[in-house]
Structures are given as structure tokens and as C-alpha cells.
Design a protein around this motif. Structure first.
Motif, mmCIF file in Angstrom:
data_model
loop_
_atom_site.group_PDB
_atom_site.id
_atom_site.type_symbol
_atom_site.label_atom_id
_atom_site.label_comp_id
_atom_site.label_asym_id
_atom_site.label_seq_id
_atom_site.Cartn_x
_atom_site.Cartn_y
_atom_site.Cartn_z
ATOM 1 N N LYS A 43 0.838 -1.201 0.000
ATOM 2 C CA LYS A 43 0.000 0.000 0.000
ATOM 3 C C LYS A 43 0.870 1.248 0.000
ATOM 4 O O LYS A 43 2.047 1.214 0.358
ATOM 5 N N LEU A 44 0.240 2.366 -0.400
ATOM 6 C CA LEU A 44 0.938 3.646 -0.450
ATOM 7 C C LEU A 44 -0.075 4.762 -0.245
ATOM 8 O O LEU A 44 -1.200 4.699 -0.748
ATOM 9 N N LEU A 109 -12.099 -2.913 3.169
ATOM 10 C CA LEU A 109 -11.480 -2.902 1.838
ATOM 11 C C LEU A 109 -9.967 -3.060 1.964
ATOM 12 O O LEU A 109 -9.344 -3.809 1.202
ATOM 13 N N HIS A 110 -9.372 -2.350 2.899
ATOM 14 C CA HIS A 110 -7.938 -2.462 3.135
ATOM 15 C C HIS A 110 -7.558 -3.915 3.414
ATOM 16 O O HIS A 110 -6.649 -4.484 2.789
ATOM 17 N N ASN A 111 -8.249 -4.535 4.341
ATOM 18 C CA ASN A 111 -7.894 -5.895 4.755
ATOM 19 C C ASN A 111 -8.104 -6.909 3.636
ATOM 20 O O ASN A 111 -7.249 -7.767 3.387
ATOM 21 N N LEU A 112 -9.233 -6.808 2.936
ATOM 22 C CA LEU A 112 -9.534 -7.803 1.909
ATOM 23 C C LEU A 112 -8.644 -7.614 0.679
ATOM 24 O O LEU A 112 -8.206 -8.606 0.070
ATOM 25 N N THR A 119 -3.002 -4.477 -4.377
ATOM 26 C CA THR A 119 -2.389 -3.291 -3.785
ATOM 27 C C THR A 119 -3.405 -2.172 -3.633
ATOM 28 O O THR A 119 -4.412 -2.111 -4.348
ATOM 29 N N LEU A 120 -3.087 -1.265 -2.684
ATOM 30 C CA LEU A 120 -4.025 -0.207 -2.306
ATOM 31 C C LEU A 120 -3.295 1.131 -2.318
ATOM 32 O O LEU A 120 -2.240 1.278 -1.691
ATOM 33 N N LEU A 138 -8.746 1.322 11.693
ATOM 34 C CA LEU A 138 -8.459 1.912 10.388
ATOM 35 C C LEU A 138 -7.277 2.869 10.489
ATOM 36 O O LEU A 138 -6.379 2.855 9.633
ATOM 37 N N LEU A 139 -7.257 3.691 11.525
ATOM 38 C CA LEU A 139 -6.167 4.641 11.685
ATOM 39 C C LEU A 139 -4.830 3.919 11.800
ATOM 40 O O LEU A 139 -3.827 4.343 11.191
ATOM 41 N N SER A 140 -4.794 2.832 12.520
ATOM 42 C CA SER A 140 -3.537 2.089 12.651
ATOM 43 C C SER A 140 -3.092 1.518 11.309
ATOM 44 O O SER A 140 -1.897 1.483 11.013
#
Length: 222
Positions: A43-44, A109-112, A119-120, A138-140
Motif C-alpha cells: 500500500k501507499l 477494503l484495506h484488509n480484503l 495493492t491499495l 483503520l487509523l492504525s
């Protein structure tokens, strides 16, 4: 003299790689985007002020990666399984601090997406700790992402950004007009967008070309 009525016509933005002007203010961000798919943790985050070219970089990356692009405020949990099948870009995450549903959807969405091996890419004004996210998990996740910072513009970048914005509107001010604007306007991407729109409106309503004299009038608030 009677003024012509003008309308907010759609502006066709040029969002190709060849339309992205590289300067010291954005070279690091472009380099990190170009390093895909070798992103740390998959991710970025692209962080920068309004109008700095974050969305342009997102479209450059999406063309290369086949990613889909979604606004953070439009995310729902129902969208997550489909979006996570490919790389995905989520724009303007800083706009959802008061939207628990959107934050929850982004968390899933991030986790899946990462679980699927995709990539995200995320964008926002300021770094993730400044986004005001209220969902701790989510913040972490956001704080664990590398951040590509797009800085305030130097002279060359500001002139290039304005030239592109004029070009998107099919306008072509003279070089001395551009130099005058860069020297005398507020030095920010948001100011550049406002000045370009104001000059376009005045030029259209008065049927006049965009000259240094017209630029001076607009900057002085006439």
C-alpha cells in the motif's frame, strides 16, 4: 459593454503520464508510484495540498496497474468484495472523519484487498494522522502505510500546473501573462485553480483574450 452569459462547461482534464510535469515538489511521490508493485506492505499513501496532482498520479497508476478508483466518501461495505478483486485507489480519505460507515468500509477494503494479494493506493490532504479518522483499527492501518508527500509548488511547477489547467480549458495565455501570474498570485495550487477559472470566466464574458492586463485586473479583484 454588455457581457455575454457564460456557463460552467465541463473541463476535460488531461490525466496521462505525459501530462504530468515533474519537479522537485513531486518527484519523490512519482518515484514511489513508479516503484509499484514493489510497495512496502502492498500500500501507499499520497499526501499533498488540494490541486497538487494527487488525482493525476492516481490515474497514472491506475492505467499501469489496472486499478479501479473510488472516492472514500462513496465507499460502502457492499462494494468491498468486488473492489478487492483488483488493485484499488481510494481518493480523499481526509473527507470521511465524520462518516463511520465509510471508515468501516475502508477498513474492510484495506484488509480484503491485501488478503487477495492486491495493492491499495490512498490519497488525502495531510498525512494519515491528520485525517481525523475515528476508527482506531483503520487509523492504525493507515499509519502503517508509506507516505509519498507532494510539496507546495516551486515556480516551474506552478507555471506548469497553470498551463495544464488553461490547456484543459483550451486556453493559451501568452508566456509573459503566465510569468506575471506566477510572480503576483498567491503561491498555492488552490489559488492557481481559482485564478484560471476567474480568467476563463472574464475572458468568455467579455470576449477578450487572456492578456497580462486582464490577469492584472483579475488579481486585483476587479
Amino acid at each position: 459593454m454588455a457581457k455575454q452569459l457564460n456557463f460552467d462547461l465541463p473541463v476535460r482534464a488531461a490525466l496521462g503520464r505525459e501530462d504530468f510535469f515533474v519537479s522537485p515538489a513531486n518527484a519523490l511521490a512519482l518515484g514511489l508510484v513508479d516503484s509499484w508493485p514493489n510497495w512496502t506492505s502492498g500500500k501507499l499513501v499520497i499526501s499533498g495540498p488540494a490541486g497538487s496532482g494527487k488525482s493525476h498520479l492516481v490515474h497514472v497508476w491506475a492505467k499501469v496497474s489496472g486499478a479501479r478508483i473510488v472516492a472514500a466518501a462513496d465507499l460502502t461495505e457492499a462494494d468491498v468484495p468486488d473492489l478487492a478483486r483488483t488493485p484499488v485507489a481510494v481518493e480523499d480519505v481526509h473527507l470521511i472523519p465524520d462518516d463511520p460507515a465509510a471508515q468501516t468500509a475502508l477498513f474492510h477494503l484495506h484488509n480484503l484487498t491485501l488478503a487477495e494479494g492486491n495493492t491499495l493506493l490512498l490519497t488525502g490532504i495531510g498525512a494519515p494522522p491528520q485525517w481525523g479518522l475515528s476508527l482506531p483499527d483503520l487509523l492504525s492501518r493507515m499509519q502503517g502505510a508509506p507516505v509519498a508527500v507532494m510539496d507546495d509548488p516551486d515556480d516551474m511547477l506552478l507555471m506548469a500546473v497553470m498551463a495544464k489547467q488553461f490547456g484543459d480549458r483550451q486556453l493559451m495565455p501568452s508566456p509573459d501573462t503566465m510569468a506575471y501570474l506566477v510572480k503576483h498570485m498567491d503561491r498555492s495550487f488552490s489559488a492557481a485553480a481559482l485564478v484560471v477559472k476567474a480568467l476563463d470566466n472574464v475572458s468568455l464574458s467579455e470576449k477578450r483574450p487572456i492578456t497580462r492586463a486582464l490577469a492584472k485586473r483579475v488579481l486585483e479583484g476587479e
